[in-house]
Design a protein around this motif. Structure first.
Motif, PDB file in Angstrom:
ATOM      1  N   THR A  34       9.894  -0.307  -7.310  1.00 19.04           N
ATOM      2  CA  THR A  34       8.939   0.019  -6.240  1.00 19.04           C
ATOM      3  C   THR A  34       7.542  -0.470  -6.594  1.00 19.04           C
ATOM      4  N   VAL A  35       7.109  -0.232  -7.841  1.00 21.15           N
ATOM      5  CA  VAL A  35       5.792  -0.702  -8.270  1.00 21.15           C
ATOM      6  C   VAL A  35       5.739  -2.226  -8.240  1.00 21.15           C
ATOM      7  N   ASN A  36       6.800  -2.877  -8.685  1.00 21.12           N
ATOM      8  CA  ASN A  36       6.833  -4.351  -8.622  1.00 21.12           C
ATOM      9  C   ASN A  36       6.757  -4.851  -7.186  1.00 21.12           C
ATOM     10  N   TRP A  37       7.454  -4.181  -6.275  1.00 21.09           N
ATOM     11  CA  TRP A  37       7.396  -4.567  -4.864  1.00 21.09           C
ATOM     12  C   TRP A  37       5.983  -4.379  -4.324  1.00 21.09           C
ATOM     13  N   ARG A  39       3.220  -4.396  -5.972  1.00 22.67           N
ATOM     14  CA  ARG A  39       2.316  -5.351  -6.607  1.00 22.67           C
ATOM     15  C   ARG A  39       2.254  -6.650  -5.801  1.00 22.67           C
ATOM     16  N   ASN A  40       3.357  -7.013  -5.198  1.00 20.33           N
ATOM     17  CA  ASN A  40       3.407  -8.231  -4.390  1.00 20.33           C
ATOM     18  C   ASN A  40       2.937  -8.006  -2.961  1.00 20.33           C
ATOM     19  N   LYS A  41       2.648  -6.791  -2.588  1.00 18.40           N
ATOM     20  CA  LYS A  41       2.246  -6.446  -1.225  1.00 18.40           C
ATOM     21  C   LYS A  41       0.806  -5.928  -1.179  1.00 18.40           C
ATOM     22  N   THR A  42      -0.077  -6.535  -1.939  1.00 13.89           N
ATOM     23  CA  THR A  42      -1.461  -6.088  -2.029  1.00 13.89           C
ATOM     24  C   THR A  42      -2.111  -6.003  -0.657  1.00 13.89           C
ATOM     25  N   LYS A  43      -1.857  -6.994   0.190  1.00 10.79           N
ATOM     26  CA  LYS A  43      -2.509  -7.000   1.514  1.00 10.79           C
ATOM     27  C   LYS A  43      -2.054  -5.825   2.372  1.00 10.79           C
ATOM     28  N   VAL A  44      -0.791  -5.413   2.236  1.00 12.03           N
ATOM     29  CA  VAL A  44      -0.287  -4.255   2.981  1.00 12.03           C
ATOM     30  C   VAL A  44      -1.030  -2.999   2.542  1.00 12.03           C
ATOM     31  N   GLN A 102      -6.524  -1.597  -9.749  1.00 12.69           N
ATOM     32  CA  GLN A 102      -6.652  -2.686 -10.707  1.00 12.69           C
ATOM     33  C   GLN A 102      -5.916  -2.352 -12.002  1.00 12.69           C
ATOM     34  N   LEU A 103      -6.020  -1.093 -12.457  1.00 11.34           N
ATOM     35  CA  LEU A 103      -5.306  -0.682 -13.668  1.00 11.34           C
ATOM     36  C   LEU A 103      -3.791  -0.789 -13.508  1.00 11.34           C
ATOM     37  N   LEU A 104      -3.303  -0.481 -12.323  1.00  8.96           N
ATOM     38  CA  LEU A 104      -1.870  -0.566 -12.051  1.00  8.96           C
ATOM     39  C   LEU A 104      -1.419  -1.996 -11.782  1.00  8.96           C
ATOM     40  N   GLY A 105      -2.385  -2.901 -11.661  1.00 14.60           N
ATOM     41  CA  GLY A 105      -2.042  -4.291 -11.392  1.00 14.60           C
ATOM     42  C   GLY A 105      -1.733  -4.549  -9.939  1.00 14.60           C
ATOM     43  N   LEU A 106      -2.155  -3.630  -9.052  1.00 11.35           N
ATOM     44  CA  LEU A 106      -1.864  -3.792  -7.628  1.00 11.35           C
ATOM     45  C   LEU A 106      -2.965  -4.542  -6.898  1.00 11.35           C
TER      46      LEU A 106
END
Length: 110
Positions: A34-37, A39-44, A102-106
């Motif tokens: 879920t976190v990886n998903w 991370r790729n959905k920053t704009k959402v 930012q800490l979570l890499g999102l």
């Protein structure tokens, strides 16, 4: 979400690692995926935050502030104790949210 969880759980339950580790590993994998998903959905996430912040602000500007400006002194005095505290309580989490993203890499850094 329940359907996806069930589907993935059934898939995982067929694997040998389930016999040894049980459901705990699966829960960790779901959270990681879920976190990886996300991370790729920053704009959402950014759009969701913008809507979550913007809609209440528009509501205050369009409805609350005109009513406050037209309120008589007795009505206004009943609410003066709440001004400031609620605003600070709302602004502090919004101010630290980008740091956590930012800490979570999102959040993408420039």
């Amino acid at each position: 979400m329940i359907g996806l969880f069930t589907y993935k759980y059934v898939q995982y339950k067929r694997r040998a690692v389930h016999e040894v580790m049980g459901a705990c590993v699966y829960m960790a994998k779901v959270c990681r995926d879920t976190v990886n998903w996300l991370r790729n959905k920053t704009k959402v996430i950014v759009v969701a935050i913008a809507l979550g912040v913007g809609i209440p602000r528009i509501s205050h500007l369009a409805c609350d502030f005109p009513r406050l400006l037209s309120a008589i002194l007795e009505e206004y005095e009943l609410m003066i104790q709440y001004f400031g505290v609620t605003g600070i309580v709302m602004v502090v989490p919004m101010a630290i949210a980008p740091t956590f993203l930012q800490l979570l890499g999102l959040e993408e850094t420039e």
